[in-house]
Design an enzyme around this catalytic site. Structure first.
Site, PDB file in Angstrom:
ATOM      1  N   PHE A   1      -1.146  24.289  71.269  1.00  0.00           N
ATOM      2  CA  PHE A   1      -1.291  25.540  70.507  1.00  0.00           C
ATOM      3  C   PHE A   1      -1.579  25.184  69.052  1.00  0.00           C
ATOM      4  O   PHE A   1      -1.638  24.014  68.684  1.00  0.00           O
ATOM      5  CB  PHE A   1      -0.017  26.397  70.624  1.00  0.00           C
ATOM      6  CG  PHE A   1       1.188  25.799  69.945  1.00  0.00           C
ATOM      7  CD1 PHE A   1       2.001  24.896  70.621  1.00  0.00           C
ATOM      8  CD2 PHE A   1       1.503  26.109  68.624  1.00  0.00           C
ATOM      9  CE1 PHE A   1       3.104  24.327  70.001  1.00  0.00           C
ATOM     10  CE2 PHE A   1       2.607  25.546  67.993  1.00  0.00           C
ATOM     11  CZ  PHE A   1       3.411  24.654  68.684  1.00  0.00           C
TER      12      PHE A   1
ATOM     13  N   LYS B   1       5.550  26.646  71.624  1.00  0.00           N
ATOM     14  CA  LYS B   1       6.795  25.982  71.206  1.00  0.00           C
ATOM     15  C   LYS B   1       7.847  26.088  72.303  1.00  0.00           C
ATOM     16  O   LYS B   1       8.533  25.122  72.621  1.00  0.00           O
ATOM     17  CB  LYS B   1       7.379  26.737  69.997  1.00  0.00           C
ATOM     18  CG  LYS B   1       7.094  26.202  68.666  1.00  0.00           C
ATOM     19  CD  LYS B   1       7.978  26.959  67.663  1.00  0.00           C
ATOM     20  CE  LYS B   1       7.460  26.822  66.276  1.00  0.00           C
ATOM     21  NZ  LYS B   1       8.270  27.547  65.292  1.00  0.00           N
TER      22      LYS B   1
ATOM     23  N   ASN C   1       6.733  32.089  69.635  1.00  0.00           N
ATOM     24  CA  ASN C   1       5.598  31.208  69.919  1.00  0.00           C
ATOM     25  C   ASN C   1       5.812  30.547  71.293  1.00  0.00           C
ATOM     26  O   ASN C   1       6.674  29.687  71.457  1.00  0.00           O
ATOM     27  CB  ASN C   1       5.523  30.161  68.792  1.00  0.00           C
ATOM     28  CG  ASN C   1       4.379  29.199  68.964  1.00  0.00           C
ATOM     29  OD1 ASN C   1       4.004  28.857  70.067  1.00  0.00           O
ATOM     30  ND2 ASN C   1       3.834  28.749  67.839  1.00  0.00           N
TER      31      ASN C   1
ATOM     32  N   ASP D   1      11.410  25.338  62.822  1.00  0.00           N
ATOM     33  CA  ASP D   1      10.444  25.735  61.799  1.00  0.00           C
ATOM     34  C   ASP D   1       9.593  24.503  61.527  1.00  0.00           C
ATOM     35  O   ASP D   1      10.111  23.422  61.258  1.00  0.00           O
ATOM     36  CB  ASP D   1      11.110  26.239  60.517  1.00  0.00           C
ATOM     37  CG  ASP D   1      10.146  27.155  59.760  1.00  0.00           C
ATOM     38  OD1 ASP D   1       9.669  28.142  60.352  1.00  0.00           O
ATOM     39  OD2 ASP D   1       9.829  26.869  58.588  1.00  0.00           O
ATOM     40  N   SER D   2       8.290  24.678  61.652  1.00  0.00           N
ATOM     41  CA  SER D   2       7.420  23.509  61.607  1.00  0.00           C
ATOM     42  C   SER D   2       6.161  23.835  60.820  1.00  0.00           C
ATOM     43  O   SER D   2       5.920  24.986  60.464  1.00  0.00           O
ATOM     44  CB  SER D   2       7.080  23.069  63.033  1.00  0.00           C
ATOM     45  OG  SER D   2       6.777  24.181  63.849  1.00  0.00           O
TER      46      SER D   2
ATOM     47  N   LYS E   1       2.455  14.870  74.815  1.00  0.00           N
ATOM     48  CA  LYS E   1       2.656  15.376  73.448  1.00  0.00           C
ATOM     49  C   LYS E   1       4.149  15.332  73.101  1.00  0.00           C
ATOM     50  O   LYS E   1       4.535  14.909  72.016  1.00  0.00           O
ATOM     51  CB  LYS E   1       2.113  16.813  73.324  1.00  0.00           C
ATOM     52  CG  LYS E   1       2.321  17.392  71.921  1.00  0.00           C
ATOM     53  CD  LYS E   1       1.823  18.803  71.744  1.00  0.00           C
ATOM     54  CE  LYS E   1       2.250  19.357  70.387  1.00  0.00           C
ATOM     55  NZ  LYS E   1       1.971  20.776  70.192  1.00  0.00           N
TER      56      LYS E   1
HETATM   57  P1  ITT Z   1       8.311  31.249  65.406  1.00  0.00           P
HETATM   58  O1  ITT Z   1       8.608  31.386  63.938  1.00  0.00           O
HETATM   59  O2  ITT Z   1       8.475  32.518  66.169  1.00  0.00           O
HETATM   60  O3  ITT Z   1       9.040  30.080  66.023  1.00  0.00           O
HETATM   61  P2  ITT Z   1       5.669  30.427  64.481  1.00  0.00           P
HETATM   62  O4  ITT Z   1       4.436  29.967  65.193  1.00  0.00           O
HETATM   63  O5  ITT Z   1       5.516  31.523  63.457  1.00  0.00           O
HETATM   64  O6  ITT Z   1       6.749  30.872  65.592  1.00  0.00           O
HETATM   65  P3  ITT Z   1       6.502  28.613  62.399  1.00  0.00           P
HETATM   66  O7  ITT Z   1       6.814  29.691  61.430  1.00  0.00           O
HETATM   67  O8  ITT Z   1       7.452  27.444  62.518  1.00  0.00           O
HETATM   68  O9  ITT Z   1       6.380  29.181  63.883  1.00  0.00           O
HETATM   69  O10 ITT Z   1       5.030  28.087  62.105  1.00  0.00           O
HETATM   70  C1  ITT Z   1       4.613  26.875  62.592  1.00  0.00           C
HETATM   71  C2  ITT Z   1       3.089  26.811  62.542  1.00  0.00           C
HETATM   72  O11 ITT Z   1       2.707  25.444  62.285  1.00  0.00           O
HETATM   73  C3  ITT Z   1       2.495  27.172  63.895  1.00  0.00           C
HETATM   74  O12 ITT Z   1       2.212  28.553  64.003  1.00  0.00           O
HETATM   75  C4  ITT Z   1       1.240  26.289  63.926  1.00  0.00           C
HETATM   76  O13 ITT Z   1       0.202  26.894  63.197  1.00  0.00           O
HETATM   77  C5  ITT Z   1       1.696  25.040  63.170  1.00  0.00           C
HETATM   78  N1  ITT Z   1       2.279  24.069  64.123  1.00  0.00           N
HETATM   79  C6  ITT Z   1       3.583  23.669  64.192  1.00  0.00           C
HETATM   80  N2  ITT Z   1       3.776  22.821  65.211  1.00  0.00           N
HETATM   81  C7  ITT Z   1       2.583  22.672  65.804  1.00  0.00           C
HETATM   82  C8  ITT Z   1       2.143  21.931  66.927  1.00  0.00           C
HETATM   83  O14 ITT Z   1       2.982  21.212  67.663  1.00  0.00           O
HETATM   84  N3  ITT Z   1       0.860  22.013  67.250  1.00  0.00           N
HETATM   85  C9  ITT Z   1      -0.018  22.746  66.539  1.00  0.00           C
HETATM   86  N4  ITT Z   1       0.317  23.500  65.483  1.00  0.00           N
HETATM   87  C10 ITT Z   1       1.619  23.463  65.105  1.00  0.00           C
END
Ligand code: ITT
Length: 198
Positions: A152, A14, A11, A71-72, A175
């Site tokens: 994002f 991130k 991502n 992981d978020s 942010k």
């Molecule tokens: P990686 O696993 O490759 O790091 P990912 O996007 O799949 O990328 P996650 O599995 O941690 O990451 O999913 C986190 C999701 O939560 C992310 O795709 C967004 O939809 C949401 N999210 C997390 N942090 C965010 C933020 O700061 N702003 C907006 N959406 C966020």
């Protein structure tokens, strides 16, 4: 300490946020997009920490470089905490995920649209086989419509009353000062500067 670090993410949003906060700590930042070899990571746990640890360990062990993972997720009170740990699988791309969320929330009044972002960040050192966990969260509301195109994910529909703006209208630096990820990464940054770590 090696001044290289991998941010174990696909991502790019991130990646930029984390790199901006840790510029003083490392000289070279890699994301998973910088490696030809793909490391397969199946995020199948219902716990953020387990998924974060999986990403950091797989990637750190494979490349032998200190690794940060995140992981978020977005937890919406009116949806009993959904999409939560499954946020990235709530739809096929950011747009679809946002539309689905707005649709699920269309009859929920303002005061019940409370939500929070949470981030679990891991710093993993493959040479020592040790890892450290950092946490951050950010409370807000799910707006009725998209605002802004910064950031994002769910940023355009995550409303902050104290700014009268959605995160999608807020610059990356700002942010990072307030966000779930910013808080977790700043805690990691303090840790990197302790005698314990050095
Ligand atoms: P990686 O696993 O490759 O790091 P990912 O996007 O799949 O990328 P996650 O599995 O941690 O990451 O999913 C986190 C999701 O939560 C992310 O795709 C967004 O939809 C949401 N999210 C997390 N942090 C965010 C933020 O700061 N702003 C907006 N959406 C966020």
């Amino acid at each position: 300490m090696s001044r290289k670090v991998i941010i174990a993410t696909e991502n790019i949003g991130k990646f930029y946020e984390i790199r901006e906060l840790l510029e003083s700590e490392f000289d070279t930042f890699y994301s998973l997009r910088d490696f030809k070899e793909k490391v397969e990571i199946i995020e199948d746990s219902p716990f953020y920490i387990e998924n974060a640890l999986k990403k950091a360990r797989k990637v750190g062990n494979r490349f032998g470089i200190n690794t940060i993972s995140d992981d978020s997720g977005l937890e919406v009170d009116a949806l009993n905490g959904r999409p939560g740990v499954f946020s990235s699988r709530y739809g096929k791309d950011d747009n679809e995920r946002i539309e689905k969320l707005l649709n699920e929330m269309k009859d929920i009044p303002w005061e019940k649209r409370t939500a929070r972002f949470v981030a679990y960040v891991i710093f993993y050192m493959p040479q020592k086989g040790t890892f450290y966990v950092f946490y951050g969260d950010l409370k807000g509301y799910i707006s009725f419509e998209k605002r802004g195109d910064k950031g994002f994910g769910f940023d355009p529909v995550f409303y902050l009353p104290e700014y009268n703006k959605c995160l999608g209208e807020i610059d990356l630096e700002e942010k990072n000062r307030i966000s779930h990820r910013g808080k977790a990464i700043l805690a990691l940054k303090s840790f990197l500067n302790t005698d314990f770590f050095r």
